[in-house]
Structures are given as structure tokens and as C-alpha cells.
Design a protein around this motif. Sequence first.
Motif, PDB file in Angstrom:
ATOM      1  N   LYS B 134       0.819  -1.215   0.000  1.00  0.00           N
ATOM      2  CA  LYS B 134       0.000   0.000   0.000  1.00  0.00           C
ATOM      3  C   LYS B 134       0.856   1.269   0.000  1.00  0.00           C
ATOM      4  O   LYS B 134       0.426   2.316  -0.471  1.00  0.00           O
ATOM      5  CB  LYS B 134      -0.944   0.000   1.190  1.00  0.00           C
ATOM      6  N   ALA B 140      -0.401   4.774  -6.176  1.00  0.00           N
ATOM      7  CA  ALA B 140      -0.375   6.024  -5.422  1.00  0.00           C
ATOM      8  C   ALA B 140       0.923   6.238  -4.650  1.00  0.00           C
ATOM      9  O   ALA B 140       1.129   7.315  -4.085  1.00  0.00           O
ATOM     10  CB  ALA B 140      -1.557   6.069  -4.448  1.00  0.00           C
ATOM     11  N   SER B 143       3.041   9.517  -5.231  1.00  0.00           N
ATOM     12  CA  SER B 143       2.416  10.772  -4.763  1.00  0.00           C
ATOM     13  C   SER B 143       2.578  10.907  -3.255  1.00  0.00           C
ATOM     14  O   SER B 143       2.774  12.013  -2.740  1.00  0.00           O
ATOM     15  CB  SER B 143       0.934  10.819  -5.153  1.00  0.00           C
ATOM     16  N   ARG B 144       2.508   9.799  -2.551  1.00  0.00           N
ATOM     17  CA  ARG B 144       2.609   9.864  -1.088  1.00  0.00           C
ATOM     18  C   ARG B 144       4.055  10.132  -0.651  1.00  0.00           C
ATOM     19  O   ARG B 144       4.285  10.820   0.351  1.00  0.00           O
ATOM     20  CB  ARG B 144       2.039   8.574  -0.486  1.00  0.00           C
ATOM     21  N   ALA B 147       4.512  13.926  -1.406  1.00  0.00           N
ATOM     22  CA  ALA B 147       3.760  14.775  -0.474  1.00  0.00           C
ATOM     23  C   ALA B 147       4.467  14.854   0.873  1.00  0.00           C
ATOM     24  O   ALA B 147       4.572  15.932   1.463  1.00  0.00           O
ATOM     25  CB  ALA B 147       2.349  14.228  -0.297  1.00  0.00           C
ATOM     26  N   ARG B 148       4.968  13.708   1.326  1.00  0.00           N
ATOM     27  CA  ARG B 148       5.606  13.730   2.640  1.00  0.00           C
ATOM     28  C   ARG B 148       6.967  14.410   2.580  1.00  0.00           C
ATOM     29  O   ARG B 148       7.302  15.231   3.426  1.00  0.00           O
ATOM     30  CB  ARG B 148       5.746  12.307   3.182  1.00  0.00           C
ATOM     31  N   VAL B 153       0.692  20.047   2.112  1.00  0.00           N
ATOM     32  CA  VAL B 153      -0.574  19.889   2.817  1.00  0.00           C
ATOM     33  C   VAL B 153      -1.673  20.374   1.881  1.00  0.00           C
ATOM     34  O   VAL B 153      -1.649  21.509   1.428  1.00  0.00           O
ATOM     35  CB  VAL B 153      -0.571  20.710   4.128  1.00  0.00           C
ATOM     36  N   GLY B 154      -2.615  19.486   1.590  1.00  0.00           N
ATOM     37  CA  GLY B 154      -3.676  19.796   0.632  1.00  0.00           C
ATOM     38  C   GLY B 154      -4.054  18.537  -0.096  1.00  0.00           C
ATOM     39  O   GLY B 154      -3.624  17.436   0.282  1.00  0.00           O
ATOM     40  N   PRO B 155      -4.850  18.654  -1.151  1.00  0.00           N
ATOM     41  CA  PRO B 155      -5.226  17.453  -1.890  1.00  0.00           C
ATOM     42  C   PRO B 155      -4.013  16.796  -2.563  1.00  0.00           C
ATOM     43  O   PRO B 155      -3.141  17.490  -3.091  1.00  0.00           O
ATOM     44  CB  PRO B 155      -6.228  17.959  -2.925  1.00  0.00           C
ATOM     45  N   VAL B 156      -3.977  15.485  -2.511  1.00  0.00           N
ATOM     46  CA  VAL B 156      -2.922  14.707  -3.159  1.00  0.00           C
ATOM     47  C   VAL B 156      -3.595  13.591  -3.949  1.00  0.00           C
ATOM     48  O   VAL B 156      -4.268  12.742  -3.366  1.00  0.00           O
ATOM     49  CB  VAL B 156      -1.951  14.102  -2.109  1.00  0.00           C
ATOM     50  N   HIS B 157      -3.442  13.630  -5.252  1.00  0.00           N
ATOM     51  CA  HIS B 157      -4.078  12.612  -6.097  1.00  0.00           C
ATOM     52  C   HIS B 157      -3.067  11.991  -7.051  1.00  0.00           C
ATOM     53  O   HIS B 157      -2.038  12.599  -7.363  1.00  0.00           O
ATOM     54  CB  HIS B 157      -5.198  13.233  -6.940  1.00  0.00           C
ATOM     55  N   THR B 158      -3.430  10.806  -7.540  1.00  0.00           N
ATOM     56  CA  THR B 158      -2.639  10.131  -8.567  1.00  0.00           C
ATOM     57  C   THR B 158      -3.536   9.806  -9.759  1.00  0.00           C
ATOM     58  O   THR B 158      -4.631   9.263  -9.572  1.00  0.00           O
ATOM     59  CB  THR B 158      -2.053   8.829  -8.013  1.00  0.00           C
TER      60      THR B 158
END
Lengths: 316, 406
Positions: B134, B140, B143-144, B147-148, B153-158
Amino acid sequence: MIRLHLHGIGSCGLGTDQPYTDGFGALENIPIKEYAKANVRRRFGRLAKLVYIAAARAIEDAGADPGELAIILATAMGETTVSVDLLRQIHDTKGALIRPSLVPNSVHNSPAGYLGIGLGNHQPSVTISQGWLSAESALVTAADLIQTGTANRALVIAGDEANPSWMEQLEEVRALEWSAALAQQRFQEGVVALVVGSQPGTRELGTVIADTRRVERPADGIGPLLERNQIELNPTTAVRVREGAGGSGLRSMVAAATGLSPEQIALDGPGRGTAQAGAFAVLAECVMQNECDDLLLVGSEVDELALLNWRRRENR
Amino acid sequence: MSDTVTPSASPYRIGITGIGAVSAVGPDVPAFGEALKTPGRVFVPNNRFDLDFEVVVGLARPDWFAPSDHPELESPTGNLCLAAAGECVTQARRRGGAPPDGLIVGTSTGGQSCSEAVMFSLLDGTPPPEYDYKAQGCIAGPSRLLARQLEIVGPVHTVSTACTSSANAIALGAMWIRSGRCRRVLAGGGDALCHTTITSFHALELTGSKMCTPFAPDRPGLTLGEGAGFLMLERLDDVLADGRKPLAHFLGAGMSSDAHHMTAPPKDGNGAVLAMERALEAAGLTTEDVAHINAHGTGTRLNDDAEARAIHHLFGDRLPVTSCKGLIGHTLGGAGGLEAVATVLSLVEGRTFESLGTTSIDAECPIAVVPPGGTTLEGASVILSNSFAFGGNNCTLVFRGLGKNR
């Protein structure tokens, strides 16, 4: 950011075509022949079949023109059976002899591609994959496509397959921890499709909004997320937490953010939240079974939060 | 181009304030820009993957995969995306911008390399590497990681639509700004090569030991590459209010579906026509406003023929058309992002870049290809960037240079 009108729902999988199970749940029979002609379904993977059926049921429910709908597919894992077959063939032949027919089905958007071909649909088609929060992410995408005038209406589909052969294959390679995890997570196969638009449809099933955000601390992020989407709880709001995406730990955070007691917040029920269709499966049950008139569903994965809010009526 | 068209006529009003790129030609935008201006073949025989056939590919050097503080989220695609995304954010911050408040990543494979390693170990009966599906193996995962590591901070999409993934990510990132969801979106994507992608294209007989020659007669097919490209999209009013200057304007996008075949476009390229028409409509432009096209131009017979016919249908043969694929290869989910960066560089430099490997044009491709050395462009030129994918998925992005009017 707009609330969308829900015009139709269709689903295919556990909970619809077959009861949920306590462990790993896969459909014994996928009734694709009732929905797609032989020449259309000939190359479908397992997930494409589920997607096609759920979409057809939603389109019929909404009375929609299939050619006018933007297609947004949410799937965490895509055509998993195909991917596993492909990897086995690559391993066994060092890539020299793999079945070409597997290739187009191995890309994540292949179910959406087959659906577009089957429906004769030339609209935008987007496949979103954000783990267990994919369904909510896809609804966000639909809202923005519609708000910006890129699409008038959208078919938003979420789900993943679960092939009965996986358990055997995992046991064959002695990946027993994985097969146990699938059973423990009560992974349930299923796809749910929604038809949504910016205006009330001929069939009106309420309004829905979703939002997703990565936050520094989930406990601090829930309140601002509710505020940002103008979601106020009332005594009839059913507040639920995704069992497979956040679970009981998230329940206490939602309780703290909303002032409810944890006992007033339900987990989303056996199986429903563990498959990708999770959020939409819960929504579909509320809508179709008159379980409630106002639903707030919160999920979390890694450091991301997702919410989905549905209201049967807007005259509040 | 028409003098009457201004960025403010576009409903998007989005400025590009940062770019990042990593590919077989180098680890950053300066290397990419230099290679576009003075191109040379960098493709090499595959020496990374244990395969029973020969293939040339465009590989990034191992030290170009950016390390992170979060190895538990890493994958080759994630680290490649991090290199380009990190460069993009750094550039935007140096130019006075704030951190992104949204992230959208396009990738066709995500953490597939990790899944391959585990699967092959299991089949060999050897202990698999430490692995969290996961976090690392799924689509995804990159993207994770981004982001980290970049503290977004905000929407995170793939987005995963095969070879249009990062183009669609940019199109949707722009919609996040236009809908009010975000003010600054880091958008793009990438793919590291893996066994699955190389063997898949080999099985379809679309790639081999010869280098690609987009739009040329007797072209041998595509050459796979790996890479990532990102843009920082910002609400233009914010940029201007801060007294900053964008690199270029993003004017709009057009998305369409062929509804024809999973791997082959219709001969007349009508899905591509639809994407370009919708992109122009979204940007408030006409065909007369367009000065140049960065084509998808994979070098396969069917794709190039259909795309060339689509371009000819809308623009005739008056536009110089280029393909980056002869330089960096087909970077799959990263193609739209990298070609968007190339397009921004064209606008910044005021020139087109040659279509490397194309020394003559197929009679079935009725277009004008950018000649060696490139051509000049006016500063405020409009450029389209096309991306097409399996599933009949099409996306066209529209960019405009600054010119005299910001």
C-alpha cells in the motif's frame, strides 16, 4: 467546489450480486453476458467486467445518455489478475514470451478504456488511484470537471476485483502472511458507479460532495475539512468511519472533531469499507435502502483524510 | 498569431512558476534544456533488466533518482518523480513563490518495480525484499512519497491513464486552481522503466534494438525511456500581485476518448482532433493562434500517422511540429510532464527544438517537422502539447509565452 446531484447508482459485486462474506470475498459469477455483446466483452479483464456492469446499471438507473458522460474510474489495484499473470510470464520466460493480449489490460485505465469503447463515448476519461481513498478522490475529480465546464455530467466508478484464484496462488508461493491479511481485512470484490451532474436530474437521489487532503495530523484536519466543505451535522446525520481506511482509531478523532461520542459513530460495516468501492458502497446502501437521509463518511490512509457527505434533500 | 488573444481571455488564468525534469539526458532542467538545443542520442542497450531479448532504452543514471527521508515510501518511480518535483518546487520558491497546496502525480506504473521484485522472489522461492504494497507497490506510492518529502498539505491525487498520465495530471491540477480548490499545484508525473513496461512493448512488437525516428518513413517503432517532469501551476493573479513573473502561461486543456480500440488510434485521428479542439476552446483560441506543436510522436506507424492526420486536419502543414521522443524516448506516464517542460523551455527560449532522429518525413504524415537547429518563435507564441495513450485516452495542453504583455 460544488455539491453534485446524484442521478443514478449501479453496482456489481459483493453486497449486490452476492452477500458479503466474513473473509476474502470474490464473486462466483460475473453476469457480463447480460450487459455486453460478445465482440465488446471479448478482451475484458475481470475488473473491466465489473466496471462495465456497474456502469450500465447506473446509466440505466439515471436514464442517462451514455455518450454524454465523462468517465472517472477509481481503482487502487487495477486489473490485478492480469498483472499477476503478466509477471509470472515475465519471470518464467525472461520477458521473451508473454501474451500480447495481456498488455492493454495491464494498464490501470484499461477498464475505463473498454467502457468508453463499449459506450461509444468520446468524453474525457480519467482514472484515479489513491489507495483506499480513490473513490472520494474520483468524486473530487468529477466535481472539478463539471464545475469548470469540462463535462456536463459524469459517470464516477469505484472498485477493485478480488479473484478466487489469488488465495491459491499466494499459498502456492508460500506468501501465507498475505493471504491471511486479505482474509483478515475482509477484502470484498465490488464496483459501484454513480451518475452525477451539477443540476437535478430526471431521477434525483440527493446531493453529494467529497474532499480529500493530506494533513500534518489527521486529528487536527477533520474539523477544517468539514468547515471547508460547509458540512454541518444535524441530529439525523449518520456519521460513519471507513473500517478499511482509518478504522476505530479514526473514529475517536472524528468524535473529538464533531463533539459526538465514539458510540454515535459507526464503522461502515463488514466488508464494505475494505474494498475500493468502500465509500460508494456505503453511500449506495444509504441511498437505496433508506438507511438515513444525511450521511457523513470519513476515511483516512497514510496521512490523508477523505470525506464524503450525502444529503437526500437540500431543503434544510 | 492574433493580437487580440490575451491570457486574461482564458478562464484558467494560470501561470507556470517552476519546472523540473529528469530523463535519460540529465538530472535537471538545465541538462534537459541543453540537450534540447544540442541534441544527441543517449539511448543504450538495456543493461539493467535481465531479459531474453535485445532492446535499446533511455535510462536515467542511478544517482539521478533522488533519495528521500522516507525509504518506507520509496520506489524507483517515486524517487525519479521526487527529483523532478523537488527541482520544480525549489525553482518556484527561489522565484518568490509559496509552497504548493496541492499535488497531482501522473504515473502508469507507480511502484510496479517493487511489486516485480517481490513477485520474482516469491516465484524463485527466495525471501522477498521488505515491502509494503500500500505504501510502495501501488500506483499512489509516488504521490505519497512526494507529499511527505516536500511537506505538501492539501489534496494529493494520482492519475493513471497510461501515457497521458502526467498530461492529465497537469490538466486536472489546473482545474483545482480554477475551481478554487487550490492556489498552487505541483502537477506532472513520471515512470521509471521496469520489466513490465519493456516486455509489454516488446510483446506488441513496438520496440526493439533500433532507435525511434518519429514521423520518418520506415520508422522502426518507439524507444522506451524513463523520466519525470513537473510544473508548478499558480493562480496568475497571486503571481502578479506579488510582483513576480511566471515562466509562461497555462491556458487550458482538452481531454477526449477515441472509443475505438485499446491500443490503436482511429486512422483519421479523430480522438486527437477532439482533444486539440477542446483545448483551444478551453483556452479561448482558434487554430490561427497556434504557432507550434509538441507532438506525442512516439515513432510507431499507427500513432504517428493518426496524429499527423489530426494535426493536418486542423492546421494543415503550416506549423512546425516536433517530438521529444527521439531525444529522451517514450517516458510513458512521464511523457506529458516532460514534454510540458520542453514546451515551457521553447517559450522561454523563443525557439522550437528539433525532432531528433527525423531526417525525412513519411508521406503518410502530412505535417512540417522542425528541422535540425530548430526555428524561432515569438515570445508570446501559443504551443500545444499532445499526449495519447492506451485505452484511446487523449489530452492536449495549451501554453503561451509571456511576450510583451505579462
